[in-house]
Scaffold this motif. Structure first.
Motif, PDB file in Angstrom:
ATOM      1  N   ARG A  44     -76.756 -27.222  -1.145  1.00  8.55           N
ATOM      2  CA  ARG A  44     -77.994 -27.305  -1.893  1.00  8.55           C
ATOM      3  C   ARG A  44     -78.379 -25.956  -2.484  1.00  8.55           C
ATOM      4  N   LYS A 227     -81.160 -22.839 -12.844  1.00  4.40           N
ATOM      5  CA  LYS A 227     -81.297 -22.188 -11.556  1.00  4.40           C
ATOM      6  C   LYS A 227     -81.176 -20.668 -11.696  1.00  4.40           C
ATOM      7  N   PRO A 242     -85.854 -16.795  -3.501  1.00  2.72           N
ATOM      8  CA  PRO A 242     -86.060 -17.756  -2.401  1.00  2.72           C
ATOM      9  C   PRO A 242     -84.711 -18.280  -1.933  1.00  2.72           C
TER      10      PRO A 242
ATOM     11  N   PRO B 109     -86.335 -22.890  -3.309  1.00  5.15           N
ATOM     12  CA  PRO B 109     -84.929 -22.530  -3.540  1.00  5.15           C
ATOM     13  C   PRO B 109     -84.121 -23.646  -4.210  1.00  5.15           C
ATOM     14  N   ASN B 110     -84.686 -24.842  -4.339  1.00  2.83           N
ATOM     15  CA  ASN B 110     -83.935 -25.973  -4.889  1.00  2.83           C
ATOM     16  C   ASN B 110     -84.581 -26.566  -6.143  1.00  2.83           C
ATOM     17  N   PRO B 111     -84.855 -25.743  -7.155  1.00  2.00           N
ATOM     18  CA  PRO B 111     -85.538 -26.285  -8.332  1.00  2.00           C
ATOM     19  C   PRO B 111     -84.761 -27.414  -8.996  1.00  2.00           C
ATOM     20  N   GLU B 112     -83.430 -27.373  -8.873  1.00  2.00           N
ATOM     21  CA  GLU B 112     -82.621 -28.379  -9.567  1.00  2.00           C
ATOM     22  C   GLU B 112     -82.803 -29.773  -8.992  1.00  2.00           C
ATOM     23  N   GLU B 115     -87.047 -30.421 -10.496  1.00  2.00           N
ATOM     24  CA  GLU B 115     -87.460 -30.317 -11.900  1.00  2.00           C
ATOM     25  C   GLU B 115     -87.121 -31.546 -12.746  1.00  2.00           C
ATOM     26  N   VAL B 121     -91.481 -27.312 -11.300  1.00  2.00           N
ATOM     27  CA  VAL B 121     -91.109 -27.012  -9.920  1.00  2.00           C
ATOM     28  C   VAL B 121     -92.355 -26.588  -9.150  1.00  2.00           C
TER      29      VAL B 121
END
Ligand SMILES: [Zn+2]
Ligand SMILES: [Zn+2]
Lengths: 257, 389
Positions: A44, A227, A242, B109-112, B115, B121
């Motif tokens: 992830r 990203k 983050p 840490p995981n915008p994908e 979004e 986000v």
């Protein structure tokens, strides 16, 4: 899916123990691409996204080469293609998996321009899988370490730049992953910071098939670009990115488990 | 260390997991002293919220003692007793600067994963799906808190743990919901839901000057708390033909000046497309959920405020025409805890408000699976189980 498996497969297919380099390259491309995808999709983290994205690209390069030859993996090596005029054309054809995304960052264009020229910044933004080092001013070596310590490296060179405005780069002709891109910086008149636009293009070989291959595995370079921009913003605005590094769970440590 | 982990739908277990460490310079690691279940946890426990992974440590409402301090942390040192809001702010982005902490740009840490569904986000959150960041949760002996200077708040010595703990989420959320109503003297505020967040919203509305607070629920022990602790009038909606008519009758035919929806608080932040069908299914099974929000819209007086703390993420049949024709103001957010926590601790220190009665069940971390059972099925008058790791 191990490296020795790949070698055996190659020997069986070619009936030869001699190194059939172009064939090996393509097969390795597909096999390693698949391995990277499998690993990347489980992760992830950005590392995961990058691994998946690169895996998809490698897969699609292998598939694209095979498809265009309409034949097997023994077909003419990708490397020998007369591609001198291929790239500039494809660059504007819109067939390649190209992605452009923007983000607004609360810093000046000049500062962001300087940060983007720093390979350490780009290495941090791209996460643990991709490593960027500067050879000469504007010439960077990109290195990806895949599963089983496989490595891919390629060089890019800044071909155009204007301080505080934009940077454009292109990979050298022999690049493992031909690519080019630009990053542009534009000050927002409303005091909201700077709009940073990242445009990434990958090897156009295969055209629509390339897109299809990427779509089929559910990965689009947009993920990488989005990203990377988000991580760039976090890094320059807060000084850190983050992360789920060493994040505890019953699976163990970190996000890679 | 020991931690409560999600393994599958309705499968929580206490496992041995590695201890968290300082990763970024602004981190601290807390030794968790109290951590509590939140209704929003039930959505991924029941399998309605995707992007959980087997083995994830859950929990997002907590307090603790600083155990390790990152090199860039300036306001905290080992041994400090702190409470932490559930959404993680960075303190440096435009949203944090505007006091909109749950919208922070820089902590997920995981915008994908988020979004593509939300179109943007949100901030990251502890122990609450990978789309919302994937951070390890607080139902553990230790937890890592990023950007500690922004996210940790010193707890005054004179406060008990239970007086500070709920400032982490339930109290901050309820208080924000009342704050959204811009309450003026003489106002009547109706609150749907008497769980932790609903009770906090009722009590906060009173504190902010509401003349009357009307609480709506169906569990007798929760309605009793609304009366005795929050000073509310109550409506048991199973006792009346129409909640809207009942509210109309109690407010001279005008309707409440503001309506707070704290029923769907369990939903915290769905907004993930995969959940849509299952969520829809759930809404059909529990029509009272969507119904509460519709009631609030119909009941609210013209020009009034609708404050939504429950989330009906991808709900259809939202009667927007009524909202428009009655000129309602709709206000909503995930909690901006960092904006409110200092004020809440002050209220507690001044004796103006005390949320500790929410802690109906004190359990060890090893008993946490049982605590969630009590909580989920509202057994034994359980409002909130509090775990001590
Ligand atoms: Zn919560
Ligand atoms: Zn922020």
């Amino acid at each position: 899916m191990t490296q020795s498996g790949t070698v055996e497969h190659r020997s069986a297919k070619t009936g030869s123990t001699a190194i059939d380099r172009p064939f090996w390259t393509r097969l390795a491309s597909i096999v390693a691409g698949g391995a990277l995808l499998a690993i990347g999709l489980r992760k992830r983290s950005l590392g995961g996204a990058i691994a998946a994205g690169v895996g998809a690209l490698l897969c699609y390069r292998g598939l694209a080469a095979r498809d265009r030859r309409g034949a097997t993996l023994e077909s003419e090596p990708l490397e020998s293609e007369p591609d001198g005029d291929r790239r500039p054309d494809a660059r504007f054809s819109g067939a390649a998996p190209a992605v452009e995304r923007s983000i607004t960052i609360d810093r000046s264009p000049e500062e962001l321009f300087e940060r983007w020229r720093d390979p350490d910044t780009v290495t941090r933004v791209l996460g643990p899988v991709v490593d960027v080092t500067a050879d000469d001013p504007g010439v960077w070596t990109w290195r990806i370490v895949g599963p089983f310590d496989r490595q891919w490296t390629w060089k890019t060179e800044v071909v155009e730049s204007e301080p505080g405005t934009f940077i454009g780069w292109e990979s050298h002709d022999d690049a493992a992953i031909p690519s080019w891109g630009t990053v542009r910086f534009r000050s927002e008149p409303t005091d909201r910071g700077t709009v940073v636009t990242l445009d990434l293009n990958f090897d156009p070989a295969g055209g629509a098939l390339g897109d299809a291959a990427l779509n089929r595995v559910g990965i689009v370079p947009a993920t990488l670009v989005t990203k990377a921009l988000r991580r760039f913003k976090a890094l320059v605005e807060t000084g850190e990115i983050p992360t789920l590094e060493r994040n505890p769970s019953a699976r163990g440590y970190g996000d890679l488990v | 260390m020991r931690a409560l982990c999600w393994h599958d739908v309705n499968d929580l277990r206490v496992n041995d997991v590695p201890e968290p460490e300082i990763v970024n310079p602004r981190d601290v690691v807390l030794r968790v002293t109290k951590t509590t279940a939140c209704g929003s946890d039930l959505h991924f426990i029941d399998g309605y919220l995707p992007t959980m992974r087997e083995g994830d440590v859950i929990g997002h409402e907590f307090m603790g003692e600083v155990a390790e301090v990152g090199s860039s942390v300036s306001s905290f040192e080992r041994g400090d007793r702190v409470v932490v809001p559930s959404f993680i702010g960075c303190g440096n982005c435009g949203y944090c600067a505007d006091d909109l902490w749950s919208l922070c740009d820089n902590t997920n840490p995981n915008p994908e994963l988020q979004e593509p569904i939300l179109g943007d986000v949100t901030a990251g959150i502890y122990g609450y799906t990978h789309a919302f960041g994937g951070y390890a949760g607080s139902h553990a002996e230790f937890v890592r808190v990023p950007h500690a200077d922004e996210n940790c708040f010193h707890v005054p010595d004179e406060l008990d743990d239970e007086q500070a703990l709920f400032a982490s989420d339930a109290w901050a959320t309820g208080y924000m919901g009342a704050d959204f109503c811009d309450i003026e003297d003489g106002d009547t505020v109706a609150v749907w839901g008497c769980g932790g967040v609903g009770l906090m919203a009722q009590q906060s509305a009173k504190l902010m000057g509401a003349e009357r607070v009307i609480a709506i629920d169906r569990f007798p022990e929760r309605l009793r708390l609304a009366r005795t602790e929050a000073g509310a009038e109550t409506v048991d909606y199973t006792d009346v033909d129409s909640v809207v008519d009942e509210l109309d009758a109690r407010t001279g035919g005008r309707g409440p000046d503001a309506c707070i929806d704290a029923v769907g608080m369990e939903a915290h932040g769905t907004g993930v497309a995969h959940a849509y069908d299952r969520l829809k299914q759930r809404l059909k099974l529990h029509t009272d959920r969507g119904e509460a929000l519709r009631q609030a819209i119909v009941a609210c007086r013209k020009g009034g405020t609708l404050s939504i703390l429950g989330v009906y993420g991808l709900m259809d049949k939202f009667p927007l025409g009524i909202v428009m024709n009655k000129g309602l103001t709709v206000r909503t957010a995930q909690q901006h805890g960092q904006r409110y926590v200092p004020r809440l601790l002050e209220h507690a220190a001044e004796g103006e408000m005390d949320p500790s009665y929410l802690a109906t069940h004190e359990l060890s971390l090893e008993d946490a699976p049982r605590g969630y059972e009590l909580f989920k099925h509202k057994k034994d008058g359980c409002v909130r189980p509090v775990f001590t790791p």
